[in-house]
Design an enzyme around this catalytic site. Sequence first.
Site, PDB file in Angstrom:
ATOM      1  N   LYS A  86      -0.224  51.254  20.695  1.00 62.22           N
ATOM      2  CA  LYS A  86      -0.822  49.900  20.535  1.00 62.22           C
ATOM      3  C   LYS A  86      -0.163  49.377  19.199  1.00 62.22           C
ATOM      4  O   LYS A  86       0.292  48.090  19.248  1.00 62.22           O
ATOM      5  CB  LYS A  86      -2.180  49.636  20.603  1.00 62.22           C
ATOM      6  CG  LYS A  86      -2.645  50.104  22.224  1.00 62.22           C
ATOM      7  CD  LYS A  86      -2.394  48.728  23.223  1.00 62.22           C
ATOM      8  CE  LYS A  86      -2.927  49.150  24.446  1.00 62.22           C
ATOM      9  NZ  LYS A  86      -2.313  48.144  25.534  1.00 62.22           N
ATOM     10  N   GLU A 120      -7.344  40.115  22.747  1.00 59.90           N
ATOM     11  CA  GLU A 120      -8.314  40.946  23.817  1.00 59.90           C
ATOM     12  C   GLU A 120      -7.895  42.367  23.804  1.00 59.90           C
ATOM     13  O   GLU A 120      -7.055  42.692  23.102  1.00 59.90           O
ATOM     14  CB  GLU A 120      -7.835  40.352  25.152  1.00 59.90           C
ATOM     15  CG  GLU A 120      -6.632  41.094  25.855  1.00 59.90           C
ATOM     16  CD  GLU A 120      -5.205  41.069  25.258  1.00 59.90           C
ATOM     17  OE1 GLU A 120      -5.102  40.175  24.450  1.00 59.90           O
ATOM     18  OE2 GLU A 120      -4.616  42.113  25.535  1.00 59.90           O
ATOM     19  N   SER A 129      -0.023  58.655  25.158  1.00 58.51           N
ATOM     20  CA  SER A 129      -0.044  57.196  24.765  1.00 58.51           C
ATOM     21  C   SER A 129      -1.229  57.189  23.670  1.00 58.51           C
ATOM     22  O   SER A 129      -1.283  56.259  22.581  1.00 58.51           O
ATOM     23  CB  SER A 129      -0.432  56.128  25.819  1.00 58.51           C
ATOM     24  OG  SER A 129      -1.406  56.639  26.391  1.00 58.51           O
TER      25      SER A 129
END
Lengths: 405, 271
Positions: free
Chosen positions: A98, A120, A387
């Site tokens: 991210k 969000e 990830s």
Amino acid sequence: MSELINDQLYDGPDEHGHFGVYGGIFVGETLMPALDELNRVYAKLKQDKAFWEEFHNDLAHYVGRPSPLYHAKGMTKALGGAQIYLKREDLNHTGAHKVNNTIGQALLAKAMGKTRIIAETGAGQHGVATATVAARLGLECHVFMGSEDTKRQAANVYRMKLLGATVVEVDSGSKTLKDAMNEAMRDWATNVDTTYYIIGTVAGPHPYPMLVRDFQSVIGQETKQQSLEQCGRLPDSLVACVGGGSNAIGLFYPFLKDEAVKMIGVEAGGLGLDTGKHAAPLNTGAPGVLHGNRTYLMNDDDGQILETHSVSAGLDYPGVGPEHSWLKDIKRAEYTAVTDAEALDAFRFLTSHEGIIPALESSHAIAYAIKTAPELPEDHLMVINLSGRGDKDMHTIAEIDGINV
Amino acid sequence: MSRIENCFKQLKSQDKKAFIPYLTAGDPNLNTSLNLMHALVKAGADIIELGFPFSDPSSDGPVIQWAVERSLAQHTTLKDVLTLVKDFRKEDQNTPVVLMGYLNPIECMGYQRFAEDAEEAGVDGVLVVDMPPEESQELLQVIHRSKLDCIFLVAPTTNESRAKQICELSSGYVYYVSLKGVTGASHLDIDSVRINANRLKSYCELPIGIGFGIKDAETATKLGELADAIVVGSALVNLIAELEDKHEYSREELFEHISLMADMRTALDDN
């Protein structure tokens, strides 16, 4: 695949943000000028060498890139088929892919002179990655998070607060990621002059799906180079979990023109695709419009968005990035799903065979490999995007084990 | 001439402004919505904006979000809302009804079927909150073949060249969003609305309705001076929120309950 499609893939989206019939801009008028401004600023910076130098410098010295491409020999041996390589996004600062995106968008916010950041978050990984860059740049930060998710990801809520962010619990609708996104869009419309909205995935109105993809595609660029260096050739297949789909598109995008490379996105099958309790719009849904773009959605016959279920909060979303919808339709990528139970088994499998504790989201991609790798030849190179790391999921796993940590 | 166009023409000849209340269909249930529509006409509504529910109303504040949740708890569908309009038309053939909501339920029904069924039910206009002009061609093609008007929003953030395009695409009226924010917000700045509304009037040939944040008779008067119509949503929906879904209300009872609407109408006319 025709050359035309290949060119479109490489150049996509079109100037209005369309990937085939998907994508676009579907928001209230108040936000249209802000999206137009963002589009113009990004179009300019995209051509700016200094912008990318700063981005890559931050990725190298703050995030710790490049992340390794790791030959998982223990896992490979246990499965007895394809050679498994893990792209170690779990080793990034803040623990997931991210941050690649939040670093890039923070640079955009800075360039646009915005003083306030909103985001969000579902699992909290994007929220943490946003709070992190906001703290670094001294920007005010508000993170919207469904009240269901603040419960199951309490540690990440605390991390965001430590980083100085205000975490706004969202109690409307299903109280998960989609409702957090609604609330973030409301906040943005209200504070549009001062505020930059860092969307965490490759969904939302144009230009978000494009710019988030561009920032995340560092994953695939590195993988390509590392695969050539370590194996002397490109991988045969790429595997990634898909919620909104940012880690998957990040890995896939630089390989789109390499037609021999197979791409598999793994959605959250929840309790099973036939139970309705899952988050797999590409496997079961139909095209519709939500959160600013046209894409595959989970909705009922009247167009109402359905509540989703996944053991992993980060995949618990009824839509998916529009570029994935397009890649599915043109059959450049295939999309499958694994259940909660399979993901949990994969979580334990990787932990015990490799000493790597994966995030529950990434465990979905691992589960696909466990199912398919044994059938593949030993010279098949499979890259799985790991990830994120599983630290944030300790409570969920412990609870399943009946342990109070 | 469309029912909406005719309505504004009549009002103009009487030197009056249009009063446009908004309610969410199916809140607290469809039967009460029908009676509320008639009570609103009695209270002086010239046009009714009828919301069809969508699970993710990302341009709406909490008051209308809750209304949508109440309506969806009753499983109100877009088809039900069209039936509601049909029922309303049995007694009222004059008051224009504008459907307002989000695109996905319309996509799910199919543009063609939606336009045909809406026209047949007696709907006069459509306002799709999350469909900006850029994404409207396909639906507009279908709507232009029908008698429906398509109303677009202009916001305080919209620049002049964009606003001009929006005015050209719209029919019926143009909806000016009075503030940056969501429905029911409370930071209305009348001076800036005046500047923007006057600018919009200088090149927009259609009537202009102003909405978002109009909560009382006083504000209704002030904003009425600036435009051809005012739209009142959250203030009405707040009153509807007090109604019970199990109870049958007479039109008289509902008329009494929403007396604020008649007050706003009067304030608008006394202006």
